[in-house]
Design a protein around this motif. Structure first.
Motif, PDB file in Angstrom:
ATOM      1  N   ASN A 160      -1.519   4.635  -3.869  1.00  0.00           N
ATOM      2  CA  ASN A 160      -2.149   5.415  -2.967  1.00  0.00           C
ATOM      3  C   ASN A 160      -1.721   6.868  -3.111  1.00  0.00           C
ATOM      4  OD1 ASN A 160      -2.399   3.236  -0.226  1.00  0.00           O
ATOM      5  ND2 ASN A 160      -3.808   3.331  -2.073  1.00  0.00           N
ATOM      6  N   ILE A 161      -0.478   7.078  -3.125  1.00  0.00           N
ATOM      7  CA  ILE A 161       0.119   8.402  -3.696  1.00  0.00           C
ATOM      8  C   ILE A 161      -0.276   8.940  -4.824  1.00  0.00           C
ATOM      9  CG2 ILE A 161       2.094   9.854  -4.149  1.00  0.00           C
ATOM     10  CD1 ILE A 161       3.757   7.865  -2.069  1.00  0.00           C
ATOM     11  N   LEU A 162      -0.291   8.227  -5.680  1.00  0.00           N
ATOM     12  CA  LEU A 162      -1.281   8.511  -7.149  1.00  0.00           C
ATOM     13  C   LEU A 162      -2.753   8.817  -7.063  1.00  0.00           C
ATOM     14  CD1 LEU A 162       1.041   6.666  -9.588  1.00  0.00           C
ATOM     15  CD2 LEU A 162       1.334   9.019  -9.047  1.00  0.00           C
ATOM     16  N   GLY A 163      -3.312   8.490  -5.969  1.00  0.00           N
ATOM     17  CA  GLY A 163      -4.765   8.737  -5.696  1.00  0.00           C
ATOM     18  C   GLY A 163      -5.694   7.376  -6.236  1.00  0.00           C
ATOM     19  N   TYR A 164      -5.012   6.320  -6.158  1.00  0.00           N
ATOM     20  CA  TYR A 164      -5.645   5.089  -6.373  1.00  0.00           C
ATOM     21  C   TYR A 164      -5.829   4.448  -5.316  1.00  0.00           C
ATOM     22  CZ  TYR A 164      -4.622   5.939 -11.313  1.00  0.00           C
ATOM     23  OH  TYR A 164      -4.620   6.674 -12.529  1.00  0.00           O
ATOM     24  N   GLU A 165      -7.071   3.793  -4.803  1.00  0.00           N
ATOM     25  CA  GLU A 165      -7.543   2.900  -3.797  1.00  0.00           C
ATOM     26  C   GLU A 165      -8.154   1.785  -4.344  1.00  0.00           C
ATOM     27  OE1 GLU A 165      -6.852   4.016  -0.886  1.00  0.00           O
ATOM     28  OE2 GLU A 165      -6.270   5.974  -1.270  1.00  0.00           O
ATOM     29  N   ASP A 166      -7.916   0.692  -3.666  1.00  0.00           N
ATOM     30  CA  ASP A 166      -8.541  -0.403  -3.511  1.00  0.00           C
ATOM     31  C   ASP A 166      -8.706  -1.199  -2.225  1.00  0.00           C
ATOM     32  OD1 ASP A 166      -9.629  -3.004  -4.175  1.00  0.00           O
ATOM     33  OD2 ASP A 166      -8.567  -3.199  -6.005  1.00  0.00           O
ATOM     34  N   GLU A 167      -9.735  -1.033  -1.632  1.00  0.00           N
ATOM     35  CA  GLU A 167      -9.668  -1.513  -0.170  1.00  0.00           C
ATOM     36  C   GLU A 167      -9.763  -3.105  -0.338  1.00  0.00           C
ATOM     37  OE1 GLU A 167     -12.188  -0.723   3.903  1.00  0.00           O
ATOM     38  OE2 GLU A 167     -13.495  -0.761   1.953  1.00  0.00           O
ATOM     39  N   GLU A 168     -10.008  -3.845  -1.316  1.00  0.00           N
ATOM     40  CA  GLU A 168     -10.058  -5.220  -1.490  1.00  0.00           C
ATOM     41  C   GLU A 168      -8.448  -5.537  -1.159  1.00  0.00           C
ATOM     42  OE1 GLU A 168     -12.326  -7.404  -0.912  1.00  0.00           O
ATOM     43  OE2 GLU A 168     -13.574  -5.534  -0.836  1.00  0.00           O
ATOM     44  N   ILE A 169      -7.485  -4.912  -1.617  1.00  0.00           N
ATOM     45  CA  ILE A 169      -6.052  -5.070  -1.632  1.00  0.00           C
ATOM     46  C   ILE A 169      -5.757  -4.785  -0.305  1.00  0.00           C
ATOM     47  CG2 ILE A 169      -3.762  -4.613  -2.263  1.00  0.00           C
ATOM     48  CD1 ILE A 169      -4.883  -3.785  -5.061  1.00  0.00           C
ATOM     49  N   ASP A 170      -6.141  -3.770   0.482  1.00  0.00           N
ATOM     50  CA  ASP A 170      -6.039  -3.464   1.927  1.00  0.00           C
ATOM     51  C   ASP A 170      -6.443  -4.691   2.744  1.00  0.00           C
ATOM     52  OD1 ASP A 170      -4.810  -0.900   1.783  1.00  0.00           O
ATOM     53  OD2 ASP A 170      -6.555  -0.319   1.114  1.00  0.00           O
ATOM     54  N   LYS A 171      -7.681  -5.081   2.506  1.00  0.00           N
ATOM     55  CA  LYS A 171      -8.302  -6.171   3.282  1.00  0.00           C
ATOM     56  C   LYS A 171      -7.256  -7.636   3.180  1.00  0.00           C
ATOM     57  CE  LYS A 171     -12.935  -4.824   2.815  1.00  0.00           C
ATOM     58  NZ  LYS A 171     -14.360  -5.163   2.398  1.00  0.00           N
ATOM     59  N   PHE A 172      -6.758  -7.816   1.932  1.00  0.00           N
ATOM     60  CA  PHE A 172      -6.029  -8.960   1.633  1.00  0.00           C
ATOM     61  C   PHE A 172      -4.769  -8.650   2.243  1.00  0.00           C
ATOM     62  CE2 PHE A 172      -2.659 -11.484  -0.573  1.00  0.00           C
ATOM     63  CZ  PHE A 172      -3.319 -12.588  -0.698  1.00  0.00           C
ATOM     64  N   ILE A 173      -3.976  -7.788   2.200  1.00  0.00           N
ATOM     65  CA  ILE A 173      -2.873  -7.533   2.988  1.00  0.00           C
ATOM     66  C   ILE A 173      -3.037  -7.806   4.503  1.00  0.00           C
ATOM     67  CG2 ILE A 173      -1.047  -5.896   3.566  1.00  0.00           C
ATOM     68  CD1 ILE A 173      -1.259  -4.934   0.721  1.00  0.00           C
TER      69      ILE A 173
END
Length: 190
Positions: A160-173
């Motif tokens: 995230n700090i490097l600007g990458y996002e993946d909401e599927e990972i957020d959802k899983f966590i």
């Protein structure tokens, strides 16, 4: 409160757990606040999951709060007591705002409902969190899930700090955290 039980890393006393202070240098005070931070983050995750189910889009900054809270509780990442207190308060404020958007709060956990800004109540809640779940297999799997998502959160935090996002990972966590709150969950489900 001086009691602690921390066994999240390979440094634990006698490979069992630190109970007075961490071999890593963590104080009981910090360990207990980290436990509270994890618990309120699980509650926030449950509110987030319920909002998603009702079709509400979750902002990146909200997902980042969950990830950051998990990251600061990994071994040797953050032993700053006051910083952890601020994160708890921020999480409670956010949860308080988000819970108002839920149509029904009857079927959410105590972690999702609990909001307090009183340090005495925080200390009392920490004592509750030290109580051991009777079934050691359920307890162990819930802890393994929590430790696993902490590790995932560390990588996600850096991404995230490097600007990458993946909401599927957020959802899983977040879903994994919510699963650990279930008191009715079976060994097979875990």
């Amino acid at each position: 409160m001086t009691n602690m039980f921390c066994y999240q890393c390979q440094e634990t006393l006698n490979n069992k757990g630190c109970t007075k202070a961490g071999v890593c240098g963590k104080t009981a005070q910090v360990a207990n606040r980290q436990d509270l931070l994890i618990w309120v983050t699980k509650g926030l995750s449950e509110v987030i999951e319920n909002l998603r189910k009702s079709g509400i889009k979750i902002e990146k900054k909200i997902n980042h709060i969950v990830t950051d809270n998990l990251f600061v509780t990994i071994t040797n990442a953050n032993f700053d007591y006051e910083d952890i207190n601020k994160k708890i308060e921020k999480t409670l404020n956010l949860k308080e705002d988000l819970i108002k958007k839920l149509e029904d709060t009857n079927n959410i956990s105590a972690a999702a409902k609990w909001i307090s800004y009183d340090s005495i109540e925080w200390n009392e809640k920490q004592k509750d969190l030290l109580k051991i779940v009777d079934d050691e297999n359920i307890r162990s799997l819930k802890d393994l899930i929590t430790f696993g998502v902490k590790g995932m959160a560390a990588y996600l935090h850096h991404a995230n700090i490097l600007g990458y996002e993946d909401e599927e990972i957020d959802k899983f966590i977040q879903l994994a955290l919510v699963t650990t709150l279930r008191e009715d969950i079976t060994l097979d489900e875990l």
